[in-house]
Design an enzyme around this catalytic site. Structure first.
Site, PDB file in Angstrom:
ATOM      1  N   ASN A 175       0.625  -6.476  -1.992  1.00  0.00           N
ATOM      2  CA  ASN A 175       1.524  -5.507  -1.362  1.00  0.00           C
ATOM      3  C   ASN A 175       2.892  -6.154  -1.268  1.00  0.00           C
ATOM      4  O   ASN A 175       3.182  -6.913  -0.339  1.00  0.00           O
ATOM      5  CB  ASN A 175       0.997  -5.130   0.026  1.00  0.00           C
ATOM      6  CG  ASN A 175      -0.296  -4.365  -0.073  1.00  0.00           C
ATOM      7  OD1 ASN A 175      -0.306  -3.182  -0.432  1.00  0.00           O
ATOM      8  ND2 ASN A 175      -1.412  -5.042   0.183  1.00  0.00           N
ATOM      9  N   GLU A 176       3.699  -5.817  -2.247  1.00  0.00           N
ATOM     10  CA  GLU A 176       5.008  -6.444  -2.380  1.00  0.00           C
ATOM     11  C   GLU A 176       6.017  -5.774  -1.448  1.00  0.00           C
ATOM     12  O   GLU A 176       5.720  -4.712  -0.876  1.00  0.00           O
ATOM     13  CB  GLU A 176       5.480  -6.315  -3.840  1.00  0.00           C
ATOM     14  CG  GLU A 176       4.594  -7.038  -4.840  1.00  0.00           C
ATOM     15  CD  GLU A 176       4.748  -8.567  -4.796  1.00  0.00           C
ATOM     16  OE1 GLU A 176       5.277  -9.098  -3.802  1.00  0.00           O
ATOM     17  OE2 GLU A 176       4.317  -9.220  -5.754  1.00  0.00           O
ATOM     18  N   PRO A 177       7.212  -6.367  -1.294  1.00  0.00           N
ATOM     19  CA  PRO A 177       8.243  -5.729  -0.474  1.00  0.00           C
ATOM     20  C   PRO A 177       8.397  -4.245  -0.846  1.00  0.00           C
ATOM     21  O   PRO A 177       8.426  -3.894  -2.026  1.00  0.00           O
ATOM     22  CB  PRO A 177       9.498  -6.523  -0.827  1.00  0.00           C
ATOM     23  CG  PRO A 177       8.974  -7.881  -1.168  1.00  0.00           C
ATOM     24  CD  PRO A 177       7.648  -7.655  -1.821  1.00  0.00           C
ATOM     25  N   SER A 179       6.168  -2.036   0.374  1.00  0.00           N
ATOM     26  CA  SER A 179       4.858  -1.402   0.604  1.00  0.00           C
ATOM     27  C   SER A 179       4.828  -0.758   1.988  1.00  0.00           C
ATOM     28  O   SER A 179       5.303  -1.345   2.966  1.00  0.00           O
ATOM     29  CB  SER A 179       3.740  -2.445   0.541  1.00  0.00           C
ATOM     30  OG  SER A 179       3.701  -3.032  -0.715  1.00  0.00           O
TER      31      SER A 179
END
Ligand code: F6R
Length: 651
Positions: A175-177, A179
């Protein structure tokens, strides 16, 4: 509580106040461990307890699992408990966080393969109870597949214990920036920093997939208990932001601040930037050791950009350091004390200045000519990290040896190996020495390299060629620094020889090799890469092997006179307050150092493992040495072109 901050809480009864202050900074409960092994053993105990309790109740338990370097020691301990303490996993259901997409399960960087290699192959978990996102699903079916993954988790009653690592972007799972809090299992695009970090597993950046399937934030937040872990200094900044920052989709791990049962476990290195560790005076009353006093004064000088000798009582009071003034009466006394301490770290005589008073010098004057071993984890760390000091030690007449601890064989581009293989073939031809056997071997090696899948390791012949390339470069570098060949040692420590980026732990074989060299040379001084903050990497294992050798030799009389100096590896430098010897480098010495680094041609321009920094190694080394000199200058000490920095390790 960690060693640096020894609160006077019991005496003053102010522990409640201190806890309150820590809490006002830290919005996730944090526990700082001496090292990751201790912490992983503790988590493994908790997991084992939970598994056994469920077994007594004849129930299953659902574990959410992570991959990457962080949980490896946790899995090691669970395997040990299974083997030695009869811990069974028959009632355990697992769901892994993520998998690259697309990804074949048997490919080297696959998380399916990782989980089997590091855990599942060694325990008794039934195969049908293992769930890992499938990286081979056709793109049009991925959405449905993800929904099914969520349903399966729900069907098993949700995740009881979730294990998490944290990426340098602040991601949990993938869950990258950006998300969202309500995100579920889905296909995501990886952040460029994450892709760069993944380069080590794929060996080439262009092989790293740009997508992955990951559990969502919501999936993770629904877990009953969460353990999130981080090891190493490279995680310190993101740990601080995740724990102390505002909740935001920019740093998805901040969502955990709202989880009712989450624990953030970090080692000392990863805790370095938390307010309570970095600036403990802002959190509570401190036990002012010499190191902490220096840290506080240097911090203040750097913060308000004023040299140490110009700091005033008001400066101390206004920045939370009033307690120090109370102790020392005036800023003047305090400033002088820390200034002198720094002044005494500077020396142009890293092997000690012969026939001089050495009471305030970092090294002893005697013996005037010392026997020295410089340990270099990879074949180029010696010149990158301490090339200037290396050259000085030789020039000042010490008996210097260099020992390359590992072959460094995985860090050579295929095209370089190819060039050398072809060179050898053509040279043999030109000299009339070509043989059928040699021809066959060369063809086999070239074919093996062409056929290699992304992230796949080289065969042992190719690794041998690559090791020899690095050996030649190291020899050239050491000769350039003035060493004779009989003072250049190649140790090829066995822990390194996995052919992969993940290495084995240190064993007695590694330690004995180091020990044998030390026994032969009986050094007065040893220099080693002190990357204490590098929990799994080659540097840390190389250091552990040296510590092991010192421990094994502790009864020898000569070892009591042997001082161990630590330099920092290619990535970062000691904080000024930590430095105990700073060796100035003149402009011409810096140029010489650069030329020694240039000998490592396979690492030039674009090394196979550049790490998180895109600058070439020689540029990084120079920038770092200049930064150290600049830091000394800004604190009010003399101005040098560059400086190499060391810290003494006392056993
Ligand atoms: C792995 C995962 C990632 C990692 C994170 C840290 O399954 O989901 O979030 O936990 O990238 O990776 P390491 O542990 O290699 O630093």
């Amino acid at each position: 509580m960690d060693t640096q901050i020894m609160y006077r809480a019991q005496k003053t009864g102010s522990d409640k106040h201190i806890k309150y202050l820590i809490k006002s900074y830290e919005k996730i409960p944090v526990r700082i461990w001496d090292n990751d092994v201790e912490c992983c053993n503790h988590i493994a105990q908790s997991i084992a307890l939970a598994i056994r309790q469920r077994q007594q109740d004849e129930k299953n338990i659902v574990l959410g699992l992570a991959t990457g370097s962080t949980p490896i020691n946790l899995y090691r301990e669970l395997i040990r408990m299974h083997r030695e303490e009869g811990l069974s996993f028959y009632n355990v259901i697992t769901f892994n966080l993520d998998e690259y997409y697309p990804m074949q399960p048997d490919a080297a960087p696959s998380y399916v393969r990782f989980m089997h290699e590091f855990l599942f192959n060694h325990i008794d978990i039934p195969t049908d109870q293992i769930h890992i996102p499938n990286g081979t699903i056709p793109l049009e079916e991925v959405g449905k597949y993800c929904e099914e993954y969520e349903k399966k988790i729900a069907l098993h009653g949700g995740i009881d214990i979730q294990i998490l690592g944290i990426g340098r972007t602040g991601h949990i799972g993938f869950n990258e920036p950006g998300s969202w809090l309500d995100s579920k299992t889905r296909l995501v695009r990886l952040d460029s920093l994450t892709m760069r970090d993944a380069r080590k597993d794929f060996l080439r950046e262009e092989h790293v997939p740009f997508r992955a399937i990951t559990m969502g934030i919501d999936t993770i937040m629904n877990a009953r208990t969460i353990y999130i872990m981080a090891w190493g200094q490279h995680k310190a900044e993101i740990v601080r932001r995740a724990v102390e920052g505002e909740v935001s989709s920019h740093i998805p791990s901040t969502y955990l601040q709202n989880h009712p049962d989450v624990r953030f476990y970090v080692d000392k290195a990863a805790s370095e930037l938390l307010t309570r560790v970095n600036t403990p005076w802002l959190v509570g009353m401190c036990e002012w050791t010499d190191d902490l006093i220096a840290k506080g004064v240097i911090w203040l000088s750097q913060k308000i950009k004023r040299p140490i000798l110009k700091l005033t009582d008001e400066d101390y009071n206004e920045h939370g350091l009033g307690e120090l003034i109370l102790k020392y009466n005036t800023a003047y006394d305090l400033n002088i004390r820390v200034f002198n301490r720094l002044q005494h770290t500077i020396t142009g005589w890293p092997g000690g200045k012969p026939h001089a008073d050495d009471t305030t010098r970092p090294e002893r004057a005697k013996p005037a000519k010392k026997r020295v071993i410089i340990f270099s984890p990879h074949p180029d760390d010696d010149v990158i990290s301490m090339g200037g000091t290396f050259i000085r030690l030789v020039d000042q007449g010490h008996d210097v040896h260099v020992a390359y601890q590992t072959s460094g064989n995985i860090a050579v581009h295929d095209h370089d190996a190819e060039r050398h293989i072809e060179f050898f073939a053509e040279f043999s031809e030109a000299m009339g020495l070509r043989s059928e056997e040699m021809d066959k071997l060369q063809k086999k090696m070239l074919k093996a390299m062409k056929k290699k899948a992304p992230g796949e390791m080289d065969n042992k012949d190719v690794l041998q060629i690559k090791a020899l390339i690095r050996r030649g470069e190291a020899r050239a570098g050491a000769r350039y620094c003035g060493l004779k060949d009989d003072h250049i040692h190649f140790l090829d420590l066995p822990f390194y020889e996995t052919g992969k980026t993940r290495k084995n732990p240190v064993t007695s074989k590694d330690i004995n090799i180091i020990k044998a060299l030390m026994e032969e040379i009986k050094p007065h001084q040893v220099f080693a890469a002190g990357d204490l903050a590098d929990p799994h990497g080659t540097h840390r294992v190389c250091l552990d092997a040296i510590f092991g050798a010192f421990a094994a030799l502790k009864r020898e009389s000569w070892i009591k006179e042997c001082w161990l100096w630590l330099y920092r590896g290619a990535w970062h430098e000691w904080g000024v307050e930590e430095i105990q010897m700073a060796v100035p480098i003149s402009p011409s010495e810096l140029l010489k150092k650069r030329r020694a680094i240039f000998m490592h041609q396979s690492q030039k321009d674009r090394p196979p493992f550049p790490g998180e920094d895109d600058r070439e190694f020689w540029v990084r080394a120079e920038d770092r040495n200049r930064d150290t000199a600049e830091a000394y200058r800004a604190l009010g000490l003399a101005e040098y072109e560059a400086m190499e920095a060391f810290r003494r390790w006392e056993f």
